[in-house]
Design an enzyme around this catalytic site. Structure first.
Site, short mmCIF file in Angstrom:
data_model
loop_
_atom_site.label_atom_id
_atom_site.label_comp_id
_atom_site.label_asym_id
_atom_site.label_seq_id
_atom_site.Cartn_x
_atom_site.Cartn_y
_atom_site.Cartn_z
N ASP A 121 -0.69 -2.19 -5.19
CA ASP A 121 -1.91 -3.52 -5.27
C ASP A 121 -1.54 -4.43 -4.25
O ASP A 121 -0.62 -5.32 -4.23
CB ASP A 121 -1.96 -4.08 -6.58
N GLU A 167 -7.21 -2.91 -5.31
CA GLU A 167 -7.85 -3.46 -6.35
C GLU A 167 -7.76 -4.96 -6.39
O GLU A 167 -8.73 -5.50 -7.22
CB GLU A 167 -7.28 -2.92 -7.70
N ASN A 168 -6.75 -5.68 -5.91
CA ASN A 168 -6.72 -7.09 -6.06
C ASN A 168 -6.95 -7.85 -4.56
O ASN A 168 -6.28 -8.88 -4.47
CB ASN A 168 -5.34 -7.66 -6.71
N HIS A 224 -9.70 -3.11 -11.93
CA HIS A 224 -10.41 -4.28 -11.10
C HIS A 224 -11.42 -3.69 -10.20
O HIS A 224 -12.03 -4.44 -9.42
CB HIS A 224 -9.41 -5.28 -10.56
N HIS A 238 -2.82 4.41 -12.39
CA HIS A 238 -2.86 2.89 -12.48
C HIS A 238 -2.75 2.67 -14.20
O HIS A 238 -3.84 2.81 -14.91
CB HIS A 238 -4.31 2.54 -12.13
N HIS A 290 -0.68 -1.20 -10.70
CA HIS A 290 -1.32 -1.97 -11.70
C HIS A 290 -0.09 -2.85 -12.27
O HIS A 290 -0.44 -4.22 -12.66
CB HIS A 290 -1.75 -1.30 -12.95
N HIS A 333 2.43 -4.28 -10.82
CA HIS A 333 2.65 -5.16 -9.83
C HIS A 333 4.26 -5.57 -9.35
O HIS A 333 4.55 -6.39 -8.70
CB HIS A 333 2.01 -6.57 -9.71
FE LIG Z 1 -3.36 -4.79 -9.89
FE LIG Z 2 -4.99 -3.15 -12.32
#
Ligand SMILES: [Fe+2]
Ligand SMILES: [Fe+2]
Length: 271
Positions: A8, A39-40, A68, A153, A178, A180
């Site tokens: 991510d 996604e982030n 996300h 994820h 997900h 992190h």
């Molecule tokens: Fe994430």
């Molecule tokens: Fe996530």
């Protein structure tokens, strides 16, 4: 074939680390294919079209999303025309975009990328195991795909490992995203699938999973929101995993973690 998967990307510092470091990593490690979880990437929430293009221009062949996926409303529109942008496959039927993509690698081989979204400690969603299996059955490893990469994820390492064992022998790599936080359990399963529970994030680790510490800490201590979550702005660490696949079978021959930049100790694959 040599493939890099990066976890991510969080906020501006994560995007900058991708733009600044990915091109030279592709050269140095002779990478044939790169997948980045985005996604982030847009201020910690979702992925704008501009930021998607930034990741692609830096050398990503495929960008994956996650829970996300729709934080930036525009993603529902541009995802329809971007063949190399993959959202979770087990979303409701009729959801915009695609959960799997077969993409040409730099060496001319074809890589199937699938993303599943977990259900343990997460919002209710369709079965990720059967949905991922179906996508792979339509494009089997060693037949229609030279490599199969599954981004799972999910929140729980148990669910991530279950996906790895479920697909052992049918995927080149199953890697979690997900949480992190990178795990150090990368290995090759008996059937030849590379597995790493979580790739970690490409973000500032002097933080709480990429977020400036004040507000998450406040919520843990008081339960009362005081402000918004803001991505931390120190130098990002690129974090992920590199695999080498067998030319004939597409299974995993080598798996090694990669971490570069920022506050984490550097880990660089030796090829
Ligand atoms: Fe994430
Ligand atoms: Fe996530």
């Amino acid at each position: 074939m040599r493939i890099l998967f990066l976890g991510d990307v969080v906020g501006k510092v994560g995007r900058n680390a991708i733009s600044n470091r990915l091109p030279s990593l592709i050269e140095k490690l002779k990478l044939d294919f790169v997948i980045v979880n985005g996604e982030n990437a847009s201020h910690g929430r979702g992925l704008s079209e501009k930021h998607y293009n930034d990741l692609i221009n830096a050398g990503a062949d495929v960008v994956t999303l996650g829970d996300h996926a729709w934080d930036q409303k525009e993603t529902l529109g541009y995802i329809e025309r971007e063949q190399n942008l993959v959202r979770p496959i087990n979303m409701a039927k009729g959801t915009a975009g695609r959960g799997a993509a077969l993409v040409n690698a730099k060496n001319g081989q074809q890589v199937l990328v699938v993303q599943g979204l977990g259900r343990v400690f997460m919002n209710p969603i369709d079965d990720p195991f059967l949905a991922t299996e179906e996508a792979i059955a339509q494009c089997p490893l060693g037949q229609m795909a030279d490599a199969v990469i599954v981004d799972f994820h999910a929140e729980a390492t148990s669910e991530m490992q279950a996906m790895g064992h479920f697909l052992d022998g049918r995927a080149s790599l199953v890697v979690g995203t997900h949480t992190h936080i990178p795990t150090s359990d990368h290995r090759i399963l008996k059937g030849g699938t590379g597995l790493m529970s979580d790739a970690g994030m490409c973000g500032d680790y002097d933080s709480i999973i990429g977020v400036e510490t004040d507000e998450p800490l406040n919520r843990f201590l008081t339960g009362v929101p005081k402000g918004r979550f803001t991505p931390a702005e120190g130098e990002a660490t690129l974090s992920g995993v590199v695999i080498e696949t067998d030319v004939k079978t597409g299974l995993c021959k080598t798996i090694a973690p990669l971490r570069v930049g920022g506050v984490l100790a550097e880990v660089m694959p030796e090829f």
